[in-house]
Write a protein that holds these residues in place. Sequence first.
Motif, PDB file in Angstrom:
ATOM      1  N   LEU A  51      38.804  25.595  36.951  1.00 39.13           N
ATOM      2  CA  LEU A  51      37.724  26.186  37.742  1.00 39.13           C
ATOM      3  C   LEU A  51      38.261  26.780  39.040  1.00 39.13           C
ATOM      4  O   LEU A  51      37.899  27.892  39.422  1.00 39.13           O
ATOM      5  CB  LEU A  51      36.640  25.154  38.035  1.00 39.13           C
ATOM      6  CG  LEU A  51      35.473  25.647  38.883  1.00 39.13           C
ATOM      7  CD1 LEU A  51      34.781  26.855  38.239  1.00 39.13           C
ATOM      8  CD2 LEU A  51      34.488  24.521  39.134  1.00 39.13           C
ATOM      9  N   GLU A 104      32.987  33.683  31.960  1.00 35.86           N
ATOM     10  CA  GLU A 104      34.435  33.508  31.894  1.00 35.86           C
ATOM     11  C   GLU A 104      34.791  32.166  31.250  1.00 35.86           C
ATOM     12  O   GLU A 104      35.695  32.073  30.428  1.00 35.86           O
ATOM     13  CB  GLU A 104      35.048  33.603  33.295  1.00 35.86           C
ATOM     14  CG  GLU A 104      36.529  33.351  33.359  1.00 35.86           C
ATOM     15  CD  GLU A 104      37.383  34.400  32.654  1.00 35.86           C
ATOM     16  OE1 GLU A 104      38.566  34.097  32.378  1.00 35.86           O
ATOM     17  OE2 GLU A 104      36.893  35.504  32.362  1.00 35.86           O
ATOM     18  N   ILE A 105      34.077  31.126  31.626  1.00 34.21           N
ATOM     19  CA  ILE A 105      34.328  29.801  31.054  1.00 34.21           C
ATOM     20  C   ILE A 105      34.049  29.804  29.556  1.00 34.21           C
ATOM     21  O   ILE A 105      34.840  29.283  28.763  1.00 34.21           O
ATOM     22  CB  ILE A 105      33.483  28.721  31.773  1.00 34.21           C
ATOM     23  CG1 ILE A 105      33.984  28.536  33.211  1.00 34.21           C
ATOM     24  CG2 ILE A 105      33.518  27.398  31.018  1.00 34.21           C
ATOM     25  CD1 ILE A 105      33.062  27.707  34.094  1.00 34.21           C
ATOM     26  N   VAL A 157      28.651  35.167  36.054  1.00 41.62           N
ATOM     27  CA  VAL A 157      29.979  35.736  35.807  1.00 41.62           C
ATOM     28  C   VAL A 157      30.986  34.619  35.521  1.00 41.62           C
ATOM     29  O   VAL A 157      31.791  34.706  34.584  1.00 41.62           O
ATOM     30  CB  VAL A 157      30.440  36.600  37.010  1.00 41.62           C
ATOM     31  CG1 VAL A 157      31.891  37.012  36.877  1.00 41.62           C
ATOM     32  CG2 VAL A 157      29.548  37.831  37.141  1.00 41.62           C
ATOM     33  N   VAL A 158      30.931  33.554  36.327  1.00 42.49           N
ATOM     34  CA  VAL A 158      31.840  32.424  36.124  1.00 42.49           C
ATOM     35  C   VAL A 158      31.540  31.738  34.797  1.00 42.49           C
ATOM     36  O   VAL A 158      32.459  31.403  34.035  1.00 42.49           O
ATOM     37  CB  VAL A 158      31.768  31.425  37.303  1.00 42.49           C
ATOM     38  CG1 VAL A 158      32.540  30.150  36.995  1.00 42.49           C
ATOM     39  CG2 VAL A 158      32.299  32.074  38.573  1.00 42.49           C
ATOM     40  N   ASN A 203      41.070  33.685  41.014  1.00 44.22           N
ATOM     41  CA  ASN A 203      41.379  34.958  40.343  1.00 44.22           C
ATOM     42  C   ASN A 203      40.256  35.975  40.478  1.00 44.22           C
ATOM     43  O   ASN A 203      40.503  37.175  40.495  1.00 44.22           O
ATOM     44  CB  ASN A 203      41.694  34.726  38.866  1.00 44.22           C
ATOM     45  CG  ASN A 203      43.002  33.992  38.663  1.00 44.22           C
ATOM     46  OD1 ASN A 203      43.865  33.979  39.530  1.00 44.22           O
ATOM     47  ND2 ASN A 203      43.140  33.349  37.517  1.00 44.22           N
ATOM     48  N   MET A 204      39.020  35.490  40.561  1.00 48.92           N
ATOM     49  CA  MET A 204      37.869  36.388  40.684  1.00 48.92           C
ATOM     50  C   MET A 204      37.511  36.667  42.144  1.00 48.92           C
ATOM     51  O   MET A 204      36.536  37.355  42.423  1.00 48.92           O
ATOM     52  CB  MET A 204      36.658  35.792  39.963  1.00 48.92           C
ATOM     53  CG  MET A 204      36.847  35.660  38.476  1.00 48.92           C
ATOM     54  SD  MET A 204      35.399  34.927  37.718  1.00 48.92           S
ATOM     55  CE  MET A 204      35.123  36.088  36.400  1.00 48.92           C
ATOM     56  N   ALA A 233      26.935  35.527  40.628  1.00 55.15           N
ATOM     57  CA  ALA A 233      28.282  34.958  40.586  1.00 55.15           C
ATOM     58  C   ALA A 233      28.344  33.815  39.579  1.00 55.15           C
ATOM     59  O   ALA A 233      29.318  33.680  38.832  1.00 55.15           O
ATOM     60  CB  ALA A 233      28.691  34.478  41.973  1.00 55.15           C
ATOM     61  N   VAL A 234      27.303  33.008  39.534  1.00 55.62           N
ATOM     62  CA  VAL A 234      27.278  31.884  38.594  1.00 55.62           C
ATOM     63  C   VAL A 234      27.362  32.386  37.154  1.00 55.62           C
ATOM     64  O   VAL A 234      28.135  31.864  36.346  1.00 55.62           O
ATOM     65  CB  VAL A 234      26.015  31.015  38.798  1.00 55.62           C
ATOM     66  CG1 VAL A 234      25.870  29.996  37.685  1.00 55.62           C
ATOM     67  CG2 VAL A 234      26.064  30.330  40.148  1.00 55.62           C
ATOM     68  N   ILE A 272      39.961  30.033  38.182  1.00 55.69           N
ATOM     69  CA  ILE A 272      38.983  31.087  37.877  1.00 55.69           C
ATOM     70  C   ILE A 272      38.400  31.656  39.163  1.00 55.69           C
ATOM     71  O   ILE A 272      38.352  32.871  39.363  1.00 55.69           O
ATOM     72  CB  ILE A 272      37.851  30.547  36.971  1.00 55.69           C
ATOM     73  CG1 ILE A 272      38.376  30.281  35.561  1.00 55.69           C
ATOM     74  CG2 ILE A 272      36.672  31.520  36.912  1.00 55.69           C
ATOM     75  CD1 ILE A 272      37.400  29.501  34.679  1.00 55.69           C
ATOM     76  N   LEU A 273      37.956  30.776  40.054  1.00 55.06           N
ATOM     77  CA  LEU A 273      37.357  31.215  41.312  1.00 55.06           C
ATOM     78  C   LEU A 273      38.356  32.006  42.150  1.00 55.06           C
ATOM     79  O   LEU A 273      38.011  33.035  42.736  1.00 55.06           O
ATOM     80  CB  LEU A 273      36.820  30.019  42.089  1.00 55.06           C
ATOM     81  CG  LEU A 273      35.672  29.262  41.425  1.00 55.06           C
ATOM     82  CD1 LEU A 273      35.350  28.000  42.212  1.00 55.06           C
ATOM     83  CD2 LEU A 273      34.448  30.139  41.279  1.00 55.06           C
ATOM     84  N   PHE A 290      36.261  34.641  44.295  1.00 56.09           N
ATOM     85  CA  PHE A 290      34.989  34.015  44.631  1.00 56.09           C
ATOM     86  C   PHE A 290      35.229  32.923  45.657  1.00 56.09           C
ATOM     87  O   PHE A 290      36.272  32.285  45.680  1.00 56.09           O
ATOM     88  CB  PHE A 290      34.334  33.405  43.393  1.00 56.09           C
ATOM     89  CG  PHE A 290      33.648  34.410  42.496  1.00 56.09           C
ATOM     90  CD1 PHE A 290      33.765  35.770  42.689  1.00 56.09           C
ATOM     91  CD2 PHE A 290      32.884  33.974  41.432  1.00 56.09           C
ATOM     92  CE1 PHE A 290      33.131  36.685  41.866  1.00 56.09           C
ATOM     93  CE2 PHE A 290      32.244  34.877  40.596  1.00 56.09           C
ATOM     94  CZ  PHE A 290      32.363  36.232  40.815  1.00 56.09           C
TER      95      PHE A 290
END
Length: 128
Positions: A107, A93-94, A89-90, A113-114, A86-87, A110-111, A116
């Motif tokens: 942040l 994206e960043i 993937v984030v 929308n994904m 997961a880290v 992002i979390l 997470f």
Amino acid sequence: MNNEIFKESKKRAPSQRDRILNLLREKGDKGILNIELVDICIGYRSRIAELYQMGYKIDVENVEQGVCIYTLKEEPETPRTNIPSAVSVVMEEIQSSYDGSITADDLAAILNNMNFNIVRKHGSFKAS
């Protein structure tokens, strides 16, 4: 000697994820209740999440408060095995969408929308 016995039994015993997958297959359209999955693994939701990431389609339906039923709907032709963390993937994206610099609101978006969720690692909270 006990360590060798443990290693050998671990090789033969199916993983918790495999046991959950096999049970989902056995139950078919009837599905399996989350309260039954706890008998296999207290962290069954993590094992279900791994199956999602591998490409399995699993429906979840709330039966009543705190009780839900999981049903295997579709299996991938070839399950994915190289699942990124997961880290990573984030972070990707960043880097790709925000040029490596984001705000706290970015942040959170992002979390969200994904889909997470941030949780503490086991044992990370220590009482002061």
